[in-house]
Motif scaffolding. Structure first.
Motif, mmCIF file in Angstrom:
data_model
loop_
_atom_site.group_PDB
_atom_site.id
_atom_site.type_symbol
_atom_site.label_atom_id
_atom_site.label_comp_id
_atom_site.label_asym_id
_atom_site.label_seq_id
_atom_site.Cartn_x
_atom_site.Cartn_y
_atom_site.Cartn_z
ATOM 1 N N TYR A 1 0.828 -1.204 0.000
ATOM 2 C CA TYR A 1 0.000 0.000 0.000
ATOM 3 C C TYR A 1 0.863 1.255 0.000
ATOM 4 C CZ TYR A 1 -4.159 -2.801 0.615
ATOM 5 O OH TYR A 1 -5.165 -3.684 0.422
ATOM 6 N N ARG A 2 1.991 1.228 0.687
ATOM 7 C CA ARG A 2 2.891 2.378 0.681
ATOM 8 C C ARG A 2 3.383 2.653 -0.732
ATOM 9 N NH1 ARG A 2 7.715 4.144 0.398
ATOM 10 N NH2 ARG A 2 8.737 2.169 0.033
ATOM 11 N N GLU A 3 3.747 1.599 -1.449
ATOM 12 C CA GLU A 3 4.192 1.754 -2.838
ATOM 13 C C GLU A 3 3.082 2.308 -3.713
ATOM 14 O OE1 GLU A 3 5.880 -1.918 -4.238
ATOM 15 O OE2 GLU A 3 7.442 -1.905 -2.684
ATOM 16 N N LYS A 4 1.853 1.837 -3.507
ATOM 17 C CA LYS A 4 0.728 2.355 -4.283
ATOM 18 C C LYS A 4 0.524 3.841 -4.021
ATOM 19 C CE LYS A 4 -2.012 -1.828 -4.867
ATOM 20 N NZ LYS A 4 -3.315 -2.465 -4.638
ATOM 21 N N SER B 1 3.217 14.530 -11.420
ATOM 22 C CA SER B 1 3.487 14.580 -12.853
ATOM 23 C C SER B 1 2.361 15.297 -13.590
ATOM 24 C CB SER B 1 3.660 13.163 -13.391
ATOM 25 O OG SER B 1 3.799 13.163 -14.776
ATOM 26 N N VAL C 1 2.767 6.019 -2.963
ATOM 27 C CA VAL C 1 3.884 6.763 -3.565
ATOM 28 C C VAL C 1 3.671 6.889 -5.068
ATOM 29 C CG1 VAL C 1 6.361 6.640 -4.086
ATOM 30 C CG2 VAL C 1 5.560 6.212 -1.759
ATOM 31 N N ASN C 2 3.250 5.815 -5.714
ATOM 32 C CA ASN C 2 2.993 5.869 -7.163
ATOM 33 C C ASN C 2 1.887 6.852 -7.499
ATOM 34 O OD1 ASN C 2 4.996 4.021 -7.801
ATOM 35 N ND2 ASN C 2 3.608 2.264 -7.739
ATOM 36 N N ILE C 3 0.833 6.849 -6.722
ATOM 37 C CA ILE C 3 -0.275 7.787 -6.950
ATOM 38 C C ILE C 3 0.207 9.218 -6.749
ATOM 39 C CG2 ILE C 3 -2.491 8.592 -6.020
ATOM 40 C CD1 ILE C 3 -3.112 5.574 -5.473
ATOM 41 N N ARG C 4 0.969 9.448 -5.680
ATOM 42 C CA ARG C 4 1.500 10.780 -5.422
ATOM 43 C C ARG C 4 2.390 11.247 -6.580
ATOM 44 N NH1 ARG C 4 5.233 10.939 -0.611
ATOM 45 N NH2 ARG C 4 6.728 10.373 -2.202
ATOM 46 N N ASN C 5 3.233 10.340 -7.074
ATOM 47 C CA ASN C 5 4.104 10.697 -8.198
ATOM 48 C C ASN C 5 3.297 11.012 -9.455
ATOM 49 O OD1 ASN C 5 6.376 10.410 -6.615
ATOM 50 N ND2 ASN C 5 6.782 8.315 -7.276
ATOM 51 N N LYS C 6 2.241 10.262 -9.699
ATOM 52 C CA LYS C 6 1.392 10.539 -10.861
ATOM 53 C C LYS C 6 0.724 11.892 -10.733
ATOM 54 C CE LYS C 6 0.461 5.762 -12.155
ATOM 55 N NZ LYS C 6 -0.514 4.687 -12.240
#
Length: 76
Positions: A53-56, A66, A58-63
């Motif tokens: 969930y932490r990775e998800k 962007s 972080v990925n959402i935050r990065n998107k």
């Protein structure tokens, strides 16, 4: 008395270690070891789920970052 009842009585102090037979002591030790093993597995599973969930997140935050940068670049 079943093993879980024996464990409960031992933990409550109604049964002392010296009151236990060697077989009961060994059974309790095996039970505690199994419970510790099960708890460790549960902790490991929770750690894996947390990391996923932490990775998800972080990925959402990065998107989102962007998308925001893209929006800002197209505006100016």
């Amino acid at each position: 008395m079943n093993l879980l009842e024996l464990q409960k009585s031992f933990e409550q102090g109604t049964i002392k270690e010296e009151d236990l037979s060697e077989e009961e002591k060994n059974s309790l030790i095996e039970l505690y070891e199994k419970q510790i093993e099960d708890l460790q597995k549960a902790i490991d599973d929770n750690k894996r789920a947390f990391e996923m969930y932490r990775e998800k997140i972080v990925n959402i935050r990065n998107k989102i970052q962007s998308i925001n940068l893209t929006w800002i670049n197209t505006r100016f």
